[in-house]
Every structure is written in structure tokens, then in C-alpha cells.
Scaffold this active site. Sequence first.
Site, PDB file in Angstrom:
ATOM      1  N   SER A 252       0.850  -1.186   0.000  1.00  0.00           N
ATOM      2  CA  SER A 252       0.000   0.000   0.000  1.00  0.00           C
ATOM      3  C   SER A 252       0.886   1.237   0.000  1.00  0.00           C
ATOM      4  O   SER A 252       2.110   1.137   0.046  1.00  0.00           O
ATOM      5  CB  SER A 252      -0.896  -0.002   1.240  1.00  0.00           C
ATOM      6  OG  SER A 252      -0.086   0.200   2.385  1.00  0.00           O
ATOM      7  N   LYS A 253       0.223   2.367  -0.030  1.00  0.00           N
ATOM      8  CA  LYS A 253       0.902   3.669  -0.090  1.00  0.00           C
ATOM      9  C   LYS A 253       2.040   3.795   0.935  1.00  0.00           C
ATOM     10  O   LYS A 253       3.047   4.422   0.668  1.00  0.00           O
ATOM     11  CB  LYS A 253      -0.115   4.784   0.182  1.00  0.00           C
ATOM     12  CG  LYS A 253      -0.970   5.085  -1.024  1.00  0.00           C
ATOM     13  CD  LYS A 253      -0.238   6.019  -1.976  1.00  0.00           C
ATOM     14  CE  LYS A 253      -0.753   5.861  -3.390  1.00  0.00           C
ATOM     15  NZ  LYS A 253       0.273   5.880  -4.392  1.00  0.00           N
ATOM     16  N   ARG A 254       1.809   3.199   2.113  1.00  0.00           N
ATOM     17  CA  ARG A 254       2.839   3.403   3.139  1.00  0.00           C
ATOM     18  C   ARG A 254       4.147   2.703   2.776  1.00  0.00           C
ATOM     19  O   ARG A 254       5.184   2.951   3.378  1.00  0.00           O
ATOM     20  CB  ARG A 254       2.329   2.992   4.518  1.00  0.00           C
ATOM     21  CG  ARG A 254       2.263   1.516   4.736  1.00  0.00           C
ATOM     22  CD  ARG A 254       1.404   1.163   5.950  1.00  0.00           C
ATOM     23  NE  ARG A 254       0.853  -0.156   5.762  1.00  0.00           N
ATOM     24  CZ  ARG A 254       1.496  -1.273   6.065  1.00  0.00           C
ATOM     25  NH1 ARG A 254       2.698  -1.220   6.589  1.00  0.00           N
ATOM     26  NH2 ARG A 254       0.957  -2.446   5.832  1.00  0.00           N
TER      27      ARG A 254
END
Length: 486
Positions: A252-254
Site C-alpha cells: 500500500s501507499k505506506r
Amino acid sequence: MDKVRVRFAPSPTGTLHIGSARTALYNYLFARHHQGTFVLRIEDTDVKRSRREYEESIVRDLHWLGLSADEGPDAGGDHGPYRQSERGQLYEDGVQRLLETGHAYHCFCTQERLDRLKEEQLARGEMPKYDRLCLGIPPEVVAERLAAGEEATVRFKVPAGDWPFRDLIHGPISFSAEVIGDFIIKRTDGGYAYNYAVVIDDAGMKITHVIRGEDHITNTARQLMLYEALGENAPEYGHHSLIHGADGGKLSKRHGATSIGEFRDMGYLAPAVVNYLALLSWSSGDEREKFTLEELVEAFDMSRVSKSPAIFDIDKLNWLNGLYIRELPVEELAELIRPYLHEAGIELAEAQRPVVTAALQANLVILEDAPEFAQLFVEEMDPAESAPADKLRSPGVAAVMQIMHEARAARKAEFLSLDEGHELMKEVGARAKEQGLKGKAVFMPLRVALTGRESGPELFYLVSGLPRGRILERVQSARRVAESAG
Ligand code: GLU
């Protein structure tokens, strides 16, 4: 085997994620390997979240990766329309067929009743599932209630038994109908459920193999039931693992960049991304890791796709990107890095460009880093004020600077070609040797004089790619430092 037809079916609710790109890639490779057809179907039934610009960006990203579809909204084809939003009539026809053959029924239960039912079932420790209350309504009553305008969904009557299939990646899998309640195929708002629409689409588009993410495994039983009820042949299914970050969590984005567009903007090359995505869960069976798209088509084999979670490893992608960067013709790389340099305010002179590009080609990992490498060739710098200036205070440095000054002054061009640069360095080396100076004693002071740093590209790049005036100034300045040191 029938002529292979596979599809990639993204929802245009965002840009192309690397996980989806990998699904597209596996479908593409499977299609090409079997001389089959790769179909793009846009699953845009979620009207609130679907956008045409996302569809366009997905098509562009696929094209950039080299994975353009043979049939699809942009490419056309004989099995369209290729957007779910344009296939309403086909879905409706299928619903009517299922109602007529007794495989589906209208359900008038309100949401309140369904919520209550679920609560009661949970309280009794049962698995919540529709209790078929409306299955028993006589057909004439159904007709009356519909004619009176009462809202209804259409539910599929789930056939009892086990639903086994052989997954192309996971092997034999079976689901029991026990755990599957009669599911809605048409909602009160007139929309059709994903599991239903996808079967109408895959059947209508003559899809022979469905290759998609593991998150769809549990949908497969419902889809197989629908195929049987519709009297259609089901495709084969292969569910690949999802991509996880190094910490084990779903990517994911993180974890950083996740969309193909972000990777492109950072300066990853399409062949490196494709190569990397293929290797995420597939291997050729030997140590080999570098494959062009054509080579992947040749080598790809579903039986070598692993079912273990794929861990995203940026170091490996970086390594591959570097390999592909090193293979590019210099002129092509020069064009690719131009916008990054421009963005950083670096405009190279025409004659300087091939030299600087060749200099950074050896070490560049992503195009975005080009300005950092090119900086050296355009910045203002006085070696007398540079950090390693003490390297200039050794015996012989003044002589080396004198030699370089004469050699470069004798060549009038503002920049040199790499051949000329090589030749210049040969001359400088030979003349220094005559004075008993060689190796590091020559090259380190020159490097410090020309760049103010102790490491960097080889000297022949520097003497070719730095402007003549700057070279002369810098060696003069370095010479003064050397002489002042006595
Ligand atoms: N639109 C679905 C998705 O993006 C595709 C499902 C499928 O491949 O059947 O997950």
C-alpha cells in the site's frame, strides 16, 4: 484446447496499480504464449467511483508497459461492448433466462428483515445466509407485486453440493454450497452484482482462462454455479498471490510508490518494470532473471507461477532498472533524462549531452537521479574552497596542473568527444610520467581540481564534459593551492 482468450478486467476507480499491472502481464504472457487473444474489459459499474479518465490512464499505462490489448474499448473487437456500463441489455437477458429456467427468483425482503434475520442467525451461532422466504411465493403473486411497483431484487438459487475446480496455480480447490446463501444478482436499483456480471461477460467474450488475484478465489464457486445454470462452459481459473511489502502487509501507499504512473515518473523503464513484475511470482526454473517481454512470452508457463505471497523488493527492481539503463543507446538515454534535468534547472549544451549521459549511464539507477549525477558538469566550483583541497597540497600537483592546463588549452573546442577525452588523458598521463608522476598522484589531484570531490566519473568523462573555460580556471586555482603549500 480452444483458442486461448483471456481478459484483464480493471475497475476504472484509480490509476493502474502494480498489482493489477502484474495481473495484466500474466494474462498478456499467457495469451501471447498460446497465440491467443488478450481482452481488456472495463468494469465500470460502480458509477460513483468509476471515471473515464482513469480508464484512459489505465489504457495508457498498459500501452507504456507494452501490454496493449487485442480487444477492448479502445482496440474494438467482435465481443463487445467492452465496458460493463454498456452491457446492461446482456445482463438483463441473462437475468430473464435464469428466472425462466427457475435458477433465480424475485426477493421482496426489506433490508430491515434481512438485518433481523442475520442477527437472529448469528445469535443462534449459525452462519448468516438468506432463508429463501421469497422462493416460496407463487409466480402469480410475484407478478402482481411487481406490477404494483413493489421493489425486488433477483436472487440466484444456489444449487446444493460441492463445487470443486482445479486452479491453474493452487491446484484442486473445492467450495461447499452450504456456506453460500442465495445471492443477489440484480439489485433494487437495477444494477447487477459483480459475480453475475463477470460471468455474463466472460461467457459472452468467450474467455477460456481467467487469471486474476487470489482475492477472487472465493468468488469462483459462485461464478461456476452461474455458468452451469446458464448452460455455458466455464473457463479455467488461475489465482495468483497478491503483492506484499517487505513487512508482510499488503502493498500500500505506506510502502512507497504503488502505481505504474509513479514508477514511470521516478524513471523506471517499462522493460525493467515488466521484467520485475514477471519475476514476482514466476521463475524460469533456472537462475536467469533478465527477460525482455518477448523472452517472457516465450518462457512463461503457468505451472511455474508460485502461490506464495509475492514480496515487493525495490532493490531488485532497482538492479533490473540499472541493467536496462546500461543497455540503452546513449542518445535514447539522453532524451529520457532531459525532462528530469530540465526540472532541476540543468540544461546541457548539445556537445556536452552525450558525454554527460555516457558518464552517468554507468551508475544511474532511476532516471530521477540523473540531475544528481549531472550536477557535477554544470555547477560552479572552485577547488581551492572544496572539502578535499588538502589533496592538492602534495609535491607534483603543480606540475600535473600545468600539464593539464597546457593539454586542454591546446584543444580549442568547448567540449570534447569521449575519444578526444581519452586521447587527452593519454597525453596527460604520458607527460606526467616523463616527470616521474603516475597513478593516484596524478589522478586524485586532477579529480579534486576538476570536481572538488574525491570520487566520481572517470577523468576522461570530466575532461570531455566540463566546459573548457572551467577546466582551465580550476586547474589554475588548484595549481595556486599546490604552490602556496610550498
Ligand atoms: N474488476 C475486478 C477487479 O478489479 C476483476 C475481477 C476479475 O478479474 O474477475 O478486481
